[in-house]
Design an enzyme around this catalytic site. Structure first.
Site, PDB file in Angstrom:
ATOM      1  N   TYR A 153       0.627  -1.789  -0.411  1.00 55.46           N
ATOM      2  CA  TYR A 153      -0.093   0.002  -0.246  1.00 55.46           C
ATOM      3  C   TYR A 153       1.085   0.978  -0.005  1.00 55.46           C
ATOM      4  CZ  TYR A 153      -3.127   3.573   1.914  1.00 55.46           C
ATOM      5  OH  TYR A 153      -4.522   4.374   1.568  1.00 55.46           O
ATOM      6  N   ASP A 205      -1.895  -1.707  -4.152  1.00 52.90           N
ATOM      7  CA  ASP A 205      -2.285  -0.343  -4.172  1.00 52.90           C
ATOM      8  C   ASP A 205      -1.183   1.152  -4.740  1.00 52.90           C
ATOM      9  OD1 ASP A 205      -3.444   2.717  -4.780  1.00 52.90           O
ATOM     10  OD2 ASP A 205      -5.366   2.518  -2.415  1.00 52.90           O
TER      11      ASP A 205
END
Length: 317
Positions: free
Chosen positions: A162, A201
C-alpha cells in the site's frame, strides 16, 4: 487513496409499492438471478468464472478499513471468488489480526502488517498455502510495517503493498521518494532469485487512460497524478540497464485499449490505482486479470478488487 465513506449498504432494497424490504442476493449464480423489486429495474446478479485447475487466483483489494466492511457480504463474495491468496490494503487495523470469521476459516496463513497509529495504512496477505518465508516491512524504510508484506513460495515471491500518498500539495512527497527508492532496491534483489508477483494499491496513475474525465482535470495537480510520481514508478518497474520493463502491469497488458477503474469518488472521479505488476517471465503463465467492478455499488469500499489467475503451484508437495 483514503476517503471517508458512509456506512455499508444493506443487502435489502425497499420496494416502491410497499414498506417491506426485499432481500437481494447479489452473489446468486447466473442461472438463478434475484430481481430488485423496483419496477423496470434490471436484475441484480453476477457470476465469476471459476479459475482453471492449474491456476491460483490472487485478489488485491483496498478495503478502506477492514472492520467497516459488511462481513456477511464479504463472506458471500469470498465464496464466489474463491481466492487462493488475498491481498488487503488500507486495512486501518493497528493490532494483530481482526476477528473476522470468514477470513479465519478460508485462510490458514495470515500475515498482517499494521500501522501502530489507529486508522492508518495497513497491509495484509492471506493465503491458503504456507509460504517458505515471510517478511513484514520494507527493508531500509523505517515506516513500512503497515505498507509491505512479502511471502516467498517455491516458484515466486508474492508481495502486497500500500504505497504512501504524496499528500495535499505534495507535502509528503519526500516520504514517497524514500519509499520508491527502498521498494525499487528490494524488488531488484528479489527478482534476481525468482520471479515476483506484486499486487496492491500503488497510489500512482501512469496514464490518462487510467482515469476518467473528472479525474483528468487534476492531472499533474494532485497526489497520485504528478509527473514526479510517474517518474518514481517508472524507476521501480524498469531498471535503467534494461531496455524492457522489469515488471509489467498485467491488467493493462491484457486490456491495452480498455478504460476501467478500481476506485471512485464523487469529487475526484474514477482512478485505476490497484493492479498487479509481474516479472515479465510470468506473463506467459497468466490466464486473466480482471477488475471486479460488480462490487462497486455494494459500497463495501471506495475501491473494488482486482483478480489475477496464473498457472503456479504453491504447495510444497
Amino acid at each position: 487513496m483514503a476517503l471517508k465513506r458512509k456506512s455499508t449498504a444493506s443487502a435489502s432494497v425497499s420496494s416502491t409499492s410497499d414498506s417491506k424490504k426485499v432481500k437481494v442476493d447479489f452473489f446468486a449464480p447466473r442461472n438463478a438471478p434475484q430481481a430488485i423489486s423496483k419496477p423496470g429495474e434490471a436484475v441484480a446478479s453476477f457470476y465469476f468464472e471459476a479459475k482453471k485447475v492449474s491456476d491460483i487466483r490472487v485478489v488485491a483489494w483496498n478495503v478502506n478499513g477492514i472492520m467497516s466492511v459488511n462481513e456477511k457480504i464479504l463472506k458471500k463474495y469470498l465464496e464466489v471468488e474463491d481466492p487462493t491468496i488475498l491481498i488487503l490494503t488500507e486495512t486501518k487495523y493497528s493490532k494483530g489480526k481482526p476477528d473476522i470469521l470468514c477470513l479465519k476459516t478460508r485462510f490458514k496463513y495470515q500475515y498482517w502488517g499494521v500501522d501502530p497509529r489507529p486508522g492508518h495504512a495497513g497491509t495484509a496477505v492471506l493465503s491458503k498455502y504456507k509460504p517458505l518465508n515471510v517478511s513484514i516491512g520494507l527493508p531500509s524504510w523505517d515506516e513500512s510495517s503497515g505498507r509491505y508484506v512479502e511471502l516467498e513460495f517455491a516458484e515466486v515471491f508474492l508481495i502486497g503493498t500500500y504505497a504512501p500518498n504524496s499528500g495535499e500539495n505534495f507535502k509528503t512527497m519526500d516520504l514517497k521518494r524514500k519509499w520508491s527508492t527502498a521498494l525499487s532496491k528490494r524488488l531488484s534483489e528479489l527478482e534476481v532469485m525468482k520471479p515476483v508477483i506484486w499486487g496492491g494499491d500503488f497510489n500512482c496513475i501512469m496514464s490518462k487512460k487510467d482515469i476518467d474525465s473528472t479525474a483528468q482535470r487534476f492531472w499533474n495537480l494532485m497526489s497520485g497524478l504528478s509527473e514526479e510520481e510517474r517518474e518514481q514508478f517508472t524507476d521501480i518497474i524498469q531498471r535503467k540497464d534494461l531496455e524492457k520493463p522489469q515488471f509489467v502491469d498485467v491488467w493493462r497488458k491484457l486490456h491495452p485499449n480498455e478504460e476501467d477503474y478500481t476506485h471512485f469518488s464523487d469529487k475526484f472521479g474514477g482512478w485505476r490505482l490497484d493492479s498487479f505488476m509481474l516479472s515479465e517471465m510470468l506473463l506467459e503463465r497468466t490466464t486473466c486479470c480482471e477488475i471486479r467492478h460488480e462490487l462497486k455499488d455494494l459500497k463495501l469500499s471506495d475501491h473494488w478488487p482486482v483478480t489475477l489467475d496464473i498457472a503456479l503451484t504453491l504447495s510444497a508437495n
